[in-house]
Design an enzyme around this catalytic site. Structure first.
Site: not given
Ligand code: MG
Length: 408
Positions: A160, A217
């Site tokens: 991410y 995330h």
């Protein structure tokens, strides 16, 4: 006073900003932001096809009743598309209200509680030395808080929000080559082995004063997230963000039972109903909703007030997909909110963005100083807007090495 017309614009420099302009019979207009990242055409269509025909003829000063009309009046409630569309209307109506009163919005909320609002930047690195350089550059610019994301050794792809190659700058999330997403490969074990040590090295290098934030995330299971939060406790993070997917609110209880690391969650929430239990049970420390897709100022203000009763501070979402209009609405809330925490802030101030959205909000030394112009203080240049059109884009999807789909 009556609403006479409203227009929706989609496009912008490097982003598909969805901008709503509401016109009135007194010549005053209001501006709102309905940008729902990678789904931008949907709130735009909802506004054009359903909401704007209802708005014409309404009194723009009745922003509360108009909010209730669209929210309660619809049989199917909530959802990010509808709440982004309501949010744009609501922000535009508050803008009109401020212009009518000749006051900046923060005055209508109750005035300033602080001179400037602290923000955090995004530092990223393909590896730890690359990340250290990125953090150092933000510290040199005066930032007091930095979110840190790092490439994980042995991970088959970049994970991410980090680049594949060292020294790369830019948006590592949205891919404008089309709507078919790329795939990232995720390995929780490699992440769990590497990241706590990397965060400890960052703390050693930059000392105790830098506020260090980290975004998981949504990649961990509840037990893994509890173990991670416990492992990083000695580092003194300012917050650990989205340790688990937001739907499972019981997960936050497990994390809380095992760690005092501050938890921030909520950037994908679009109503108070998704965070009221987390706030009332004091399972989180920061609420991360955004004016853009949590129903605008009217609804987010209710969330702020509930959070304030439970020692939960604000940490509004401020990804690059928020246009300067919704960021400005948040600057006004941040100036007022007694339980303000911090604001996510990505540098929007490119010459092209400033030309499309002129304003005199100022970011200096890691602090935002809110504009004193009436309303939210951001204008919109329609001639500039004509230069842009919608560009399809996508976020990656995440799979494990064996092909199992995972949480983005
Ligand atoms: Mg996040």
């Amino acid at each position: 006073m009556k609403i006479t017309d409203a227009k929706v614009f989609v496009g912008g420099p490097g982003k598909n900003y969805v901008t709503l302009k509401i016109m009135t019979d007194q010549g005053i207009y209001g501006l709102g932001d309905a940008t729902l990242n990678n789904r931008e055409t949907l709130p735009a269509a909802y506004l054009q096809d359903y909401l704007i025909p209802n708005l014409i003829g309404m009194d723009p000063r009745n922003s509360e009743d108009i909010w209730q009309f669209f929210y309660r009046g619809a049989y199917f409630r909530k959802g990010p598309i509808a709440m982004a569309a309501f949010g744009a209307i609501d922000t535009a109506l508050w803008d009109i209200k401020g212009k009518l009163a000749n006051m900046p919005l923060y005055q209508l909320f109750g005035g300033k509680s602080r001179d400037g609002a602290i923000v955090y930047a995004h530092a990223t690195g393909a590896d730890l030395p690359d990340l250290m350089e990125s953090i150092a550059s933000y510290v040199a610019q005066g930032y007091k808080a930095v979110r840190v994301q790092c490439g994980i050794p042995g991970m088959p792809t970049a994970s991410y929000a980090v680049p594949d190659k060292k020294g790369t700058e830019g948006d590592f999330i949205t891919d404008f080559s089309g709507i078919i997403p790329k795939t990232e490969i995720w390995d929780t074990d490699r992440y769990m082995r590497f990241m706590p040590g990397a965060l400890a090295d960052i703390r050693d290098r930059f000392g105790p004063d830098l506020k260090v934030l980290h975004d998981v995330h949504h990649r961990l299971l509840p037990r893994e997230a509890a173990a991670f939060a416990k492992a990083v406790e000695p580092i003194g993070l300012y917050w650990l963000e989205d340790p688990t997917p937001a739907e499972d609110q019981a997960a936050l209880r497990l994390i809380r039972q095992h760690s005092t690391t501050p938890i921030a969650i909520g950037e994908v929430f679009n109503s108070i109903w998704e965070c009221n239990k987390l706030i009332q049970e004091e399972l989180i420390d920061f609420i991360r909703v955004a004016v853009t897709y949590a129903g605008g100022i009217t609804h987010v203000k209710r969330i702020i007030d509930l959070a304030g009763m439970h020692n939960v501070r604000t940490g509004f979402h401020g990804a690059p997909s928020h246009s300067p209009i919704s960021m400005a609405a948040q600057h006004h809330l941040n100036a007022w909110a007694p339980n303000f925490g911090i604001q996510e802030y990505l540098v929007l101030g490119t010459p092209a963005c400033d030309a499309l959205f002129p304003s005199d909000h100022v970011m200096r030394d890691g602090m935002v100083y809110v504009s004193d112009a009436p309303g939210h203080g951001v204008d919109f240049d329609e001639r500039e807007a004509a230069r842009y059109e919608y560009k399809p884009g996508s976020h990656p999807v995440v799979r494990l090495e064996d092909g199992t789909l995972w949480n983005y």
